[in-house]
Design an enzyme around this catalytic site. Structure first.
Site, short mmCIF file in Angstrom:
data_model
loop_
_atom_site.label_atom_id
_atom_site.label_comp_id
_atom_site.label_asym_id
_atom_site.label_seq_id
_atom_site.Cartn_x
_atom_site.Cartn_y
_atom_site.Cartn_z
N HIS A 108 35.94 -99.00 52.00
CA HIS A 108 35.53 -99.82 53.14
C HIS A 108 36.78 -99.98 54.01
CE1 HIS A 108 33.00 -101.51 49.82
NE2 HIS A 108 32.08 -101.69 50.74
N ASP A 111 39.22 -102.49 52.71
CA ASP A 111 39.92 -102.17 51.45
C ASP A 111 41.25 -101.51 51.76
OD1 ASP A 111 37.51 -102.83 50.19
OD2 ASP A 111 36.86 -100.73 50.16
N GLU A 239 22.29 -97.36 51.04
CA GLU A 239 22.42 -97.67 49.60
C GLU A 239 21.47 -98.81 49.24
OE1 GLU A 239 26.48 -97.99 48.28
OE2 GLU A 239 25.88 -99.34 46.68
N GLU A 275 22.56 -96.39 43.37
CA GLU A 275 23.50 -97.03 42.45
C GLU A 275 22.75 -97.51 41.21
OE1 GLU A 275 26.55 -99.43 44.11
OE2 GLU A 275 26.57 -100.82 42.42
N ASP A 316 28.36 -104.25 37.66
CA ASP A 316 29.21 -103.12 38.06
C ASP A 316 30.14 -102.67 36.92
OD1 ASP A 316 28.17 -102.82 40.60
OD2 ASP A 316 29.79 -103.89 41.62
C1 XUL Z 1 27.75 -103.61 46.45
C2 XUL Z 1 28.01 -102.16 46.59
C3 XUL Z 1 28.97 -101.78 47.64
C4 XUL Z 1 28.63 -100.49 48.34
C5 XUL Z 1 29.52 -100.18 49.50
O1 XUL Z 1 26.83 -103.94 45.48
O2 XUL Z 1 27.50 -101.37 45.83
O3 XUL Z 1 30.22 -101.74 47.09
O4 XUL Z 1 28.69 -99.42 47.46
O5 XUL Z 1 29.49 -101.15 50.48
CO CO Z 2 27.69 -99.32 45.65
#
Ligand code: XUL
Ligand code: CO
Length: 443
Positions: A108, A111, A239, A275, A316
């Site tokens: 990002h 970051d 996403e 994800e 995560d």
């Molecule tokens: C948040 C997530 C983010 C995206 C990018 O849950 O997955 O980190 O991947 O903004």
């Molecule tokens: Co993500």
């Protein structure tokens, strides 16, 4: 093997480049499955998986949680000046990525370098860092899988960015996306991601959902037009995630996003970044989300991680469930791989994983589980009757009246006539347990 790239100082001292040693190795600092040159289904593991290190979790996330202060104290986070600090962080990032011998990274905007409230100053900072990153990329061969803008952390985005009820806030989101797109393009970024961090609502009582979604679509069209005008050839990814931080996110899951992209004529430029933990939060499996995306020709990229069976939030964690990933790799291979993307480790080491080596263990485990799963899935497809079992279940549609139905040649009356003529159908097993055992036999 890529060459290790260091800055002025070495941040991960005493750690050498991680090498493939094979499944028999008991060295915890070696790959046991991820042999980047191993050819599976016509491509090397490196080419199939296109692993990326996520800047935010690995070099910015400091172990903070809603109950506690940072536990990860980074030596690259010490300098006062934001750009100097950002350079240290980038040195650490490229040292880590090249020591891991992984081919890509993702970021990002915020970051890479801290942002303040001055748009021009933010742009200046990111541009300096883009020049720095260009050198690092050239020295190391590491490439940018995707860039993105963080449109969810700053307080101005508390009601969303592209879906904010205040147009003024939307324009700040647009400014950030423009600057992040410029950076991604300048770094030959292969894709650009939109995760709708706060694009959703906390309460329907104060929300005009239709209008917000129209704004979101307009925003995406506008960003796409700008990037294409600047020569960006890559893919845009959305996403999906159902909730968190908002109560309800508009990009709820793969099926919802595909419906949205079709409704607003975005399917040509946008694909999905699936994800694992977002899938499970949506009440689906990772495999399910990949399959939905693949069936729409939109399986673009993967954010690799895992959730927790007991917790209902986005933990995560690094991936380590071999059954889950093997089943996912079956979908991956049958769909012919990812459309433009790679496997990005959107995962964080735990708050109490405080040794520098922990970040290495985490990525080694993640890379190995995907490599092992891909190798296993390929064997299942090549050597077993996995595909045949599924094909045979649909054999009645391969010829005769079943085929005519698929082709749209039968009326409802025709179907009824067939049912009457053929009596009661036979009982046919779905053979689920047989297939579950088959997967485990190959693992
Ligand atoms: C948040 C997530 C983010 C995206 C990018 O849950 O997955 O980190 O991947 O903004
Ligand atoms: Co993500």
């Amino acid at each position: 093997m890529s060459k290790i790239v260091l800055g002025d100082k070495e941040f991960f001292k005493g750690i050498d480049q991680i090498k493939y040693e094979g499944p028999e190795s008991d060295n915890p600092m070696a790959y046991r499955w991820y042999d980047e040159n191993k050819v599976v289904a016509g491509k090397t593991l490196k080419e199939h998986l296109r692993f990326a290190v996520a800047y935010w979790h690995s070099f910015t996330g400091n172990g903070t949680d809603p109950f506690g202060e940072p536990t990860h104290q980074f030596a690259w986070d010490e300098k006062k000046d934001p750009v100097e600090r950002a350079k240290d962080k980038m040195d650490a990032a490229f040292e880590f990525i090249t020591k891991m011998n992984l081919p890509y990274y993702c970021f990002h905007d915020v970051d890479v370098v801290d942002y303040g409230n001055d748009i021009r100053e933010n742009e200046r900072r990111l541009q300096i860092m883009v020049e720095y990153a260009k050198q690092k990329q050239a020295e190391s061969g590491v490439k940018l899988l995707w860039g993105t803008a963080n449109l969810f952390s700053h307080r101005r985005y508390m009601n969303g960015a592209a879906t904010n009820p205040d147009f003024h806030v939307l324009t700040h989101g647009a400014a950030q996306v423009k600057i992040a797109l410029d950076a991604t393009i300048a770094l030959n970024g292969e894709n650009y991601v939109f995760w709708g961090g706060r694009e959703g609502y906390m309460s329907l009582l104060n929300t005009n959902m239709k209008r917000e979604q129209e704004h979101f679509a307009r925003f995406l069209h506008t960003a796409r037009d700008y990037a294409r005008g600047q020569g960006f050839k890559g893919t845009f990814f959305i996403e999906p995630k159902p909730a968190e931080p908002t109560k309800h996110q508009y990009d709820y899951d793969a099926a919802t996003v595909i419906g949205f992209l079709r409704q607003y004529d975005l399917m040509d430029d946008f694909k999905l970044n699936i994800e694992v933990n977002h899938a499970t939060l949506a009440g689906h499996t990772f495999q399910h989300e990949l399959q939905v995306a693949a069936d729409a020709g939109a399986m673009g990229s993967i954010d690799a991680n895992r959730g927790d069976y007991q917790n209902g939030w986005d933990t995560d964690q690094f991936p380590n469930n071999i059954n889950e990933i093997t089943e996912a790799m079956l979908v991956f291979l049958e769909a012919g791989g990812l459309k433009g993307g790679g496997v990005n480790f959107d995962a964080k080491i735990r708050r109490n994983s405080t040794d520098p080596k922990d970040l290495f263990y985490a990525h080694i485990g993640g890379a190995d589980i995907f490599a092992r799963a891909l190798i296993t899935a390929d064997k299942i497809i090549q050597d077993s009757e996995y595909r045949k079992v599924r094909q045979e279940r649909y054999a009645s549609f391969d010829s005769g009246k079943g085929k005519a139905f698929e082709e749209g040649k039968l009326s409802l009356q025709d179907l009824m006539d067939f049912a009457i003529q053929n009596g009661e159908p036979a009982t046919i097993s779905g053979r689920q347990e047989y297939l579950e055992n088959l997967i485990n036999r190959y693992i």
